[in-house]
Design an enzyme around this catalytic site. Structure first.
Site, PDB file in Angstrom:
ATOM      1  N   CYS A   1      -0.502   4.132   2.053  1.00 49.24           N
ATOM      2  CA  CYS A   1      -0.364   3.994   3.504  1.00 49.24           C
ATOM      3  C   CYS A   1       1.076   4.230   3.953  1.00 49.24           C
ATOM      4  O   CYS A   1       1.315   4.878   4.964  1.00 49.24           O
ATOM      5  CB  CYS A   1      -0.746   2.589   3.983  1.00 49.24           C
ATOM      6  SG  CYS A   1      -2.110   1.816   3.161  1.00 49.24           S
ATOM      7  N   ASP A   2       2.017   3.667   3.243  1.00 50.30           N
ATOM      8  CA  ASP A   2       3.378   3.563   3.779  1.00 50.30           C
ATOM      9  C   ASP A   2       4.438   4.379   3.048  1.00 50.30           C
ATOM     10  O   ASP A   2       5.585   4.435   3.499  1.00 50.30           O
ATOM     11  CB  ASP A   2       3.803   2.080   3.793  1.00 50.30           C
ATOM     12  CG  ASP A   2       2.885   1.245   4.668  1.00 50.30           C
ATOM     13  OD1 ASP A   2       2.386   1.780   5.668  1.00 50.30           O
ATOM     14  OD2 ASP A   2       2.649   0.059   4.351  1.00 50.30           O
TER      15      ASP A   2
ATOM     16  N   CYS B   1       0.827  -1.206   0.000  1.00 54.25           N
ATOM     17  CA  CYS B   1       0.000   0.000   0.000  1.00 54.25           C
ATOM     18  C   CYS B   1       0.861   1.255   0.000  1.00 54.25           C
ATOM     19  O   CYS B   1       1.326   1.697   1.059  1.00 54.25           O
ATOM     20  CB  CYS B   1      -0.944  -0.011   1.199  1.00 54.25           C
ATOM     21  SG  CYS B   1      -2.004   1.441   1.272  1.00 54.25           S
TER      22      CYS B   1
END
Ligand code: NAP
Length: 310
Positions: free
Chosen positions: A137-138, A134
């Site tokens: 997200c990261d 992701c």
């Protein structure tokens, strides 16, 4: 029938927990069957900074744990089991869970989609420590670092382009030299000064599990089998997702990649069966959109049961 549930929810990611919260608050005593990956994809990520309401961000596992506690406070019941078989043709619907049979008037399918992984032991060991599926997200955690993205489709291009905001260099590694990505996305990636395309190349190993962080990828050229090491701080997988809908094959409509088809957001073609979250959403795939569709499914269940006189 006494032992018939009003509503069973399959899956315990954002969509499932939100559906549980709403149906619990409607006093429908939902039963949540948590499935193979309790907490869903959020449980695989670290800091979530794009879920409204948490100005400092919140850890993914904590966010889903909170959602669950909130639903439980209103009477949602959770079971750490997965459904082996679902028969949607019976009324009530029949679910097979191990040796038990569960009967329910309505079903909310919130079984999500699982990221496709390469399947290397070193990759699995480093998920959450530099290996991620992701970018949204990261990506932020790898500001100022060299990283790698794997894949040759639109997801990989999108991730690579997104990650150029943070990374000094994005190495896009693809196993062939032909791309599935749309022309426009491919060209954008190819023309980006921070992206380098490495084609005809596969990942043999992610280094270094013993250091609990990604330090390099051991790569292999598929044409001459030569191996080499590429120093990177992270590996992002963009090789697709697999919707967890296989058990409904032949009972519900899916698109060519297996995502459940819904109309009016959450309706399947079977009355009383609703689908929400990533199992039916190939477009947005965000925690907040999954939660939103979980809410919609719950409201439709309420209405459906009301119309039935329950
Ligand atoms: P995809 O189009 O199926 O591409 C998957 C890519 O991963 C392919 O290049 C494939 O290689 C590679 N791959 C699969 N398994 C692999 C493995 N084990 N090892 C190495 N490489 C592997 O999937 P996607 O990119 O997630 O896209 C799915 C759909 O969503 C597409 O229809 C896409 O257009 C759409 N989408 C659109 C957008 C957008 O328009 N913004 C963004 C994301 C997704 P091969 O080519 O060799 O098979």
């Amino acid at each position: 029938m006494e032992n018939v549930r009003n509503v069973v929810i399959m899956g315990s990611g954002c969509a499932g927990h939100t559906a549980a919260l709403y149906t619990a608050r409607a006093n429908l005593k939902p039963l949540v069957l948590e499935g193979h990956e309790p907490g869903g994809q959020l449980s695989l990520t670290t800091l979530v900074e794009n879920f409204p309401g948490f100005p400092e961000g919140i850890q993914g596992p904590e966010l889903v744990a909170n959602m669950r506690r909130q639903a439980e406070r209103f009477g949602a019941e959770y079971k750490l089991v997965h459904v082996n078989k679902a028969d949607l043709s019976t009324s009530p619907i029949t679910l097979q869970v191990g040796n038990d049979t569960i009967l329910t008037r309505t079903l909310i399918i919130a079984s999500g989609a699982s990221a496709r992984w390469l399947g290397l032991p070193s990759e699995q060991a480093l998920i959450g420590h530099g290996v991620s599926s992701c970018a949204t997200c990261d990506g932020f955690f790898f500001s100022g670092k060299d990283i790698a993205v794997i894949g040759g489709g639109d997801s990989a291009m999108e991730e690579a382009l997104f990650l150029t905001r943070f990374a000094t260099k994005v190495n896009l590694i693809h196993r062939r030299d032909q791309f599935r990505a749309s022309k426009i996305m491919l060209e954008r990636a190819q023309e980006h000064p921070k992206i380098e395309m490495i084609t005809n190349t596969v990942v043999d190993e992610v280094l270094d599990p013993s250091q609990k962080e990604v330090t390099a990828l051991k790569l292999r050229d598929t044409r001459d089998s030569k191996t080499w090491e590429l120093p990177v701080s992270a590996m992002f997988l963009g090789i697709g997702h697999i919707p967890n809908a296989k058990m409904f094959e032949g009972q519900l409509d899916t698109d060519q990649d297996g995502y459940l088809k819904t109309t009016n957001y959450v309706f399947t073609k079977v009355p009383g069966v609703f689908a929400c979250g990533d199992v039916q959403d190939r477009r947005y795939r965000q925690a907040i959109t999954a939660a939103g569709s979980g809410c919609m499914a719950a409201l439709e269940v309420e209405k459906f049961l009301e119309d039935l006189g329950h």
